[in-house]
Scaffold this active site. Structure first.
Site, PDB file in Angstrom:
ATOM      1  N   ASP A 118     -12.261  -3.575  -2.419  1.00  0.00           N
ATOM      2  CA  ASP A 118     -12.501  -2.385  -3.246  1.00  0.00           C
ATOM      3  C   ASP A 118     -14.004  -2.152  -3.337  1.00  0.00           C
ATOM      4  O   ASP A 118     -14.751  -3.040  -3.746  1.00  0.00           O
ATOM      5  CB  ASP A 118     -11.920  -2.623  -4.641  1.00  0.00           C
ATOM      6  CG  ASP A 118     -11.877  -1.354  -5.486  1.00  0.00           C
ATOM      7  OD1 ASP A 118     -12.749  -0.473  -5.303  1.00  0.00           O
ATOM      8  OD2 ASP A 118     -10.965  -1.243  -6.333  1.00  0.00           O
ATOM      9  N   ASP A 154     -14.543  -0.238   5.675  1.00  0.00           N
ATOM     10  CA  ASP A 154     -14.693   1.117   6.202  1.00  0.00           C
ATOM     11  C   ASP A 154     -15.719   1.903   5.408  1.00  0.00           C
ATOM     12  O   ASP A 154     -16.009   3.052   5.727  1.00  0.00           O
ATOM     13  CB  ASP A 154     -13.355   1.861   6.130  1.00  0.00           C
ATOM     14  CG  ASP A 154     -12.900   2.056   4.684  1.00  0.00           C
ATOM     15  OD1 ASP A 154     -12.835   1.047   3.936  1.00  0.00           O
ATOM     16  OD2 ASP A 154     -12.628   3.201   4.283  1.00  0.00           O
ATOM     17  N   THR A 192      -6.227  -5.758   9.879  1.00  0.00           N
ATOM     18  CA  THR A 192      -5.426  -5.630   8.666  1.00  0.00           C
ATOM     19  C   THR A 192      -4.618  -4.334   8.738  1.00  0.00           C
ATOM     20  O   THR A 192      -4.819  -3.497   9.620  1.00  0.00           O
ATOM     21  CB  THR A 192      -6.324  -5.578   7.412  1.00  0.00           C
ATOM     22  OG1 THR A 192      -6.978  -4.309   7.349  1.00  0.00           O
ATOM     23  CG2 THR A 192      -7.365  -6.688   7.428  1.00  0.00           C
ATOM     24  N   TYR A 194      -4.844  -1.839   6.626  1.00  0.00           N
ATOM     25  CA  TYR A 194      -5.815  -0.760   6.410  1.00  0.00           C
ATOM     26  C   TYR A 194      -6.590  -0.465   7.690  1.00  0.00           C
ATOM     27  O   TYR A 194      -6.817   0.684   8.050  1.00  0.00           O
ATOM     28  CB  TYR A 194      -6.816  -1.150   5.307  1.00  0.00           C
ATOM     29  CG  TYR A 194      -6.304  -1.000   3.904  1.00  0.00           C
ATOM     30  CD1 TYR A 194      -5.927   0.241   3.398  1.00  0.00           C
ATOM     31  CD2 TYR A 194      -6.222  -2.111   3.062  1.00  0.00           C
ATOM     32  CE1 TYR A 194      -5.468   0.376   2.088  1.00  0.00           C
ATOM     33  CE2 TYR A 194      -5.762  -1.984   1.755  1.00  0.00           C
ATOM     34  CZ  TYR A 194      -5.391  -0.739   1.280  1.00  0.00           C
ATOM     35  OH  TYR A 194      -4.940  -0.632  -0.008  1.00  0.00           O
TER      36      TYR A 194
END
Length: 213
Positions: A118, A154, A192, A194
């Site tokens: 996060d 990202d 992953t 994501y």
């Protein structure tokens, strides 16, 4: 977005208890082969990376840490369903990263993975970022001398923040890339959930490996 509470979550987690390390247990005792290097993923999500790394690297033991029990439930079930294709070198913990120095003995971890953590973008939340100096100090306590942290994200702002924190803590950056999948470091990369999504959209993946000497 908050994940909907899993129906019968506690029972489902209990059904995977052989893969779960409870708080207070000695981590290394959860693995049949205690002589393998011990690695840690912080924030394992649904477990795709953890299962992939454990299968690709039978020479290590891997602990996958997840704070949210309902998310950990999915990761545990995924790992259990793949029992026939992975060595017995993967275990999970349901705990907060702020408890690391209580959960792990000093200088026992060889490598830490931070995957798409996060970013906590608001300025006032900087201390919650898993590459904040406070966390880096905790990592130093549990990593062996010369141990490594590998980050993938990202979020460019989080990546730049992380590089600043690494420098401030005197960590040696072994490599960094702002486009992992088109770099020399892509070989052997385990993606992953994501990451697969971001990559399919053509988004660059930022990655760095730092050494705690």
């Amino acid at each position: 977005m908050r994940m909907r509470r899993k129906k019968h979550g506690a029972e489902r987690i209990a059904a995977c208890s052989e893969l779960l390390i409870e708080k207070g247990e000695r981590v290394i005792d959860a693995f049949p082969d205690k002589d393998k290097p011990l690695c840690l993923e912080i924030g394992c999500g649904k477990g795709g990376f953890a299962c992939g790394v454990a299968a690709a690297h039978p020479e290590i033991n891997l602990v996958a840490l997840e704070r949210v029990a309902d998310v950990a439930c999915l990761a545990l079930e995924k790992a259990k369903s793949r029992a026939d294709e992975r060595p017995d070198n993967l275990r999970f913990m349901i705990a907060d990263a702020r408890e690391l120095t209580e959960l792990f003995e000093e200088h026992t971890i060889d490598r830490i993975y931070l995957n798409f953590s996060d970013p906590w973008p608001k300025k006032g939340y900087a201390k919650r970022r898993l590459t904040h100096a406070d966390f880096l100090k905790a990592y130093r306590k549990i990593l062996v001398p010369g141990g490594a942290l590998i980050q993938k994200t990202d979020n460019e702002n989080l990546f730049d923040f992380s590089l600043e924190q690494f420098e401030a803590e005197g960590l040696r950056v072994e490599y960094l890339t702002r486009d992992l999948h088109h770099s020399e470091f892509a070989d052997g990369n385990v993606m992953t959930e994501y990451e697969k999504n971001f990559s399919s959209q053509g988004m660059p993946i930022y990655s760095a490996k730092v050494i705690f000497e």
